[in-house]
Design a protein around this motif. Structure first.
Motif, mmCIF file in Angstrom:
data_model
loop_
_atom_site.group_PDB
_atom_site.id
_atom_site.type_symbol
_atom_site.label_atom_id
_atom_site.label_comp_id
_atom_site.label_asym_id
_atom_site.label_seq_id
_atom_site.Cartn_x
_atom_site.Cartn_y
_atom_site.Cartn_z
ATOM 1 N N LEU A 158 0.826 -1.215 0.000
ATOM 2 C CA LEU A 158 0.000 0.000 0.000
ATOM 3 C C LEU A 158 0.858 1.262 0.000
ATOM 4 N N ALA A 159 2.069 1.151 0.568
ATOM 5 C CA ALA A 159 2.958 2.329 0.617
ATOM 6 C C ALA A 159 3.789 2.471 -0.659
ATOM 7 N N SER A 160 3.735 1.450 -1.523
ATOM 8 C CA SER A 160 4.645 1.426 -2.685
ATOM 9 C C SER A 160 4.251 2.387 -3.795
ATOM 10 N N GLY A 161 3.031 2.881 -3.750
ATOM 11 C CA GLY A 161 2.589 3.786 -4.806
ATOM 12 C C GLY A 161 1.971 3.057 -5.994
ATOM 13 N N ARG A 162 1.947 1.708 -5.946
ATOM 14 C CA ARG A 162 1.360 0.954 -7.065
ATOM 15 C C ARG A 162 -0.159 0.970 -7.027
ATOM 16 N N LEU A 163 -0.718 1.275 -5.829
ATOM 17 C CA LEU A 163 -2.175 1.235 -5.665
ATOM 18 C C LEU A 163 -2.699 2.613 -5.299
ATOM 19 N N THR A 164 -3.992 2.803 -5.484
ATOM 20 C CA THR A 164 -4.604 4.094 -5.137
ATOM 21 C C THR A 164 -4.755 4.210 -3.616
ATOM 22 N N ALA A 165 -5.053 5.424 -3.135
ATOM 23 C CA ALA A 165 -5.110 5.681 -1.692
ATOM 24 C C ALA A 165 -6.292 4.974 -1.021
ATOM 25 N N ASP A 166 -7.292 4.562 -1.824
ATOM 26 C CA ASP A 166 -8.437 3.856 -1.225
ATOM 27 C C ASP A 166 -8.389 2.344 -1.521
ATOM 28 N N ALA A 167 -7.222 1.840 -1.890
ATOM 29 C CA ALA A 167 -7.089 0.430 -2.275
ATOM 30 C C ALA A 167 -7.281 -0.516 -1.080
ATOM 31 N N VAL A 168 -7.788 -1.709 -1.383
ATOM 32 C CA VAL A 168 -7.966 -2.739 -0.354
ATOM 33 C C VAL A 168 -7.081 -3.924 -0.702
ATOM 34 N N VAL A 169 -6.240 -4.322 0.249
ATOM 35 C CA VAL A 169 -5.327 -5.451 0.048
ATOM 36 C C VAL A 169 -5.745 -6.604 0.970
ATOM 37 N N ALA A 170 -5.923 -7.780 0.381
ATOM 38 C CA ALA A 170 -6.309 -8.965 1.160
ATOM 39 C C ALA A 170 -5.083 -9.825 1.446
ATOM 40 N N THR A 171 -5.116 -10.486 2.592
ATOM 41 C CA THR A 171 -4.059 -11.442 2.917
ATOM 42 C C THR A 171 -4.613 -12.521 3.844
ATOM 43 N N VAL A 172 -3.721 -13.409 4.301
ATOM 44 C CA VAL A 172 -4.142 -14.475 5.216
ATOM 45 C C VAL A 172 -3.322 -14.422 6.501
ATOM 46 N N LEU A 173 -4.003 -14.681 7.617
ATOM 47 C CA LEU A 173 -3.320 -14.865 8.902
ATOM 48 C C LEU A 173 -3.112 -16.372 9.000
ATOM 49 N N CYS A 174 -1.909 -16.817 8.540
ATOM 50 C CA CYS A 174 -1.675 -18.235 8.229
ATOM 51 C C CYS A 174 -1.862 -19.187 9.405
ATOM 52 N N ASP A 175 -1.303 -18.842 10.560
ATOM 53 C CA ASP A 175 -1.444 -19.796 11.670
ATOM 54 C C ASP A 175 -1.453 -19.105 13.033
ATOM 55 N N THR A 176 -1.796 -19.874 14.048
ATOM 56 C CA THR A 176 -1.874 -19.352 15.414
ATOM 57 C C THR A 176 -0.475 -19.178 16.012
#
Ligand SMILES: Cc1ncc(COP(=O)(O)O)c(C=O)c1O
Length: 308
Positions: free
Chosen positions: A286-304
């Protein structure tokens, strides 16, 4: 709904907005894979591989199941094997945390620890993993067992393409702008990237790896040792699809430590190192400038975090 077995509760994890740890620009949303019965994202691949093998007859009723694991695939397999009635034998590098072996044994698996080749406790290298894989192959042959082979089984990718990815789209209510995932076998990254790019070809997909071991980015492995257990083995996984990777993000042990602590303290999410690396990488994307300021990035919380 009444679930018929633990296998049926693998999938359908909540999607959480991480608005306390990351306040913008843009937003990070994450799938709570640590809530699955084996405690990690690997439950999905374990379920898919075993059900497919039972369906096509490679895995006969009661047959032993054998696999090499960093702990999480083993836990997913142990859950599925208990519910389906298969004995499970796992080989694991002695460099993985003892909490993992304890959980596997608690779930009824036979755990064979393999001495490290060039790693150190808490830091497992590709050579350590290869040694454990060779031992698993030998045990599968000797016991007439089903060798899971998570690095080569196509069902692992399909599991994420047909469940994790579509779940993100349905729970968020549409396409997302970015997808970030740490790469072990690559099943999570590749499977979800396929589903998300199908919904929005412009979704920027970033593969996460240890700062000094990122062959996916075409860089030499400067140091194979790192704390991100379960990912970053210093090689390109067999079913890697480079066309899906728009960028690669390297995360240091210190960054993973810091984001892991903050995720627990600020979000109430006690997760492992790769999950923390994913969230840190999402913030970097999100800080890289590749996406707009309102962009949504999805990821996974892989394990406990309880496995460390
Ligand atoms: C803690 C952890 N995070 C991430 C991963 C990566 O998942 P995948 O094998 O789908 O790339 C694994 C895989 O074992 C893992 O154990």
């Amino acid at each position: 709904m009444l679930a018929a077995s633990a296998i049926e509760i693998i999938g359908g994890t909540p999607l959480i907005a991480l608005d306390r740890i990351y306040t913008g620009p843009g937003r990070i949303i994450a799938k709570a894979e640590f809530l699955l019965p084996g405690g990690s994202v690997k439950d999905r691949a374990a379920k898919a591989i075993l059900l497919a093998a039972r369906e096509d007859g490679r895995l006969k009723p009661g047959m032993p199941v054998v696999e090499m694991t960093s702990g999480n695939m083993g836990a997913g397999l142990a859950v599925a094997c208990a519910a389906l009635g298969h004995p499970l034998v796992v080989t694991m590098s002695a460099g993985n945390s003892p909490a993992r072996a304890k959980m596997l044994e608690g779930l009824g698996a036979e755990v064979v620890l393999i001495a490290q080749v060039d790693g150190s406790p808490g830091q497992v290298t590709g050579s350590d993993v290869n040694a454990a894989a060779q031992a698993a192959c030998a045990i599968a042959r000797a016991r007439d067992g089903f060798y899971v082979d998570q690095f080569n089984a196509a069902e692992g990718i399909a599991a994420h393409e047909t469940t994790t990815g579509p779940e993100i789209l349905a729970q968020f209510g549409g396409p997302v702008d970015g997808w970030v995932a740490a790469v072990g076998t690559g099943c999570t990254f590749v499977g979800v990237a396929k589903a998300l790019k199908r919904a929005n070809p412009g979704t920027v997909c970033a593969a996460v790896g240890p700062l000094n071991a990122r062959p996916l980015a075409g860089e030499p492995v400067l140091d194979a040792r790192h704390k991100l257990q379960g990912i970053g083995y210093g090689t390109v996984p067999p079913h890697w699809d480079p066309s899906l990777m728009d960028m690669s993000v390297g995360i240091s042990d210190d960054e993973a430590e810091e984001w892991r602590r903050t995720l627990a303290h600020r979000e109430g999410l006690y997760v492992g190192y790769s999950a923390a690396a994913n969230v840190c990488a999402a913030a970097k994307l999100l800080a890289s400038g590749r996406l707009t300021a309102d962009a949504v990035v999805a990821t996974v919380l892989c394990d406990t975090g309880l496995k460390y």
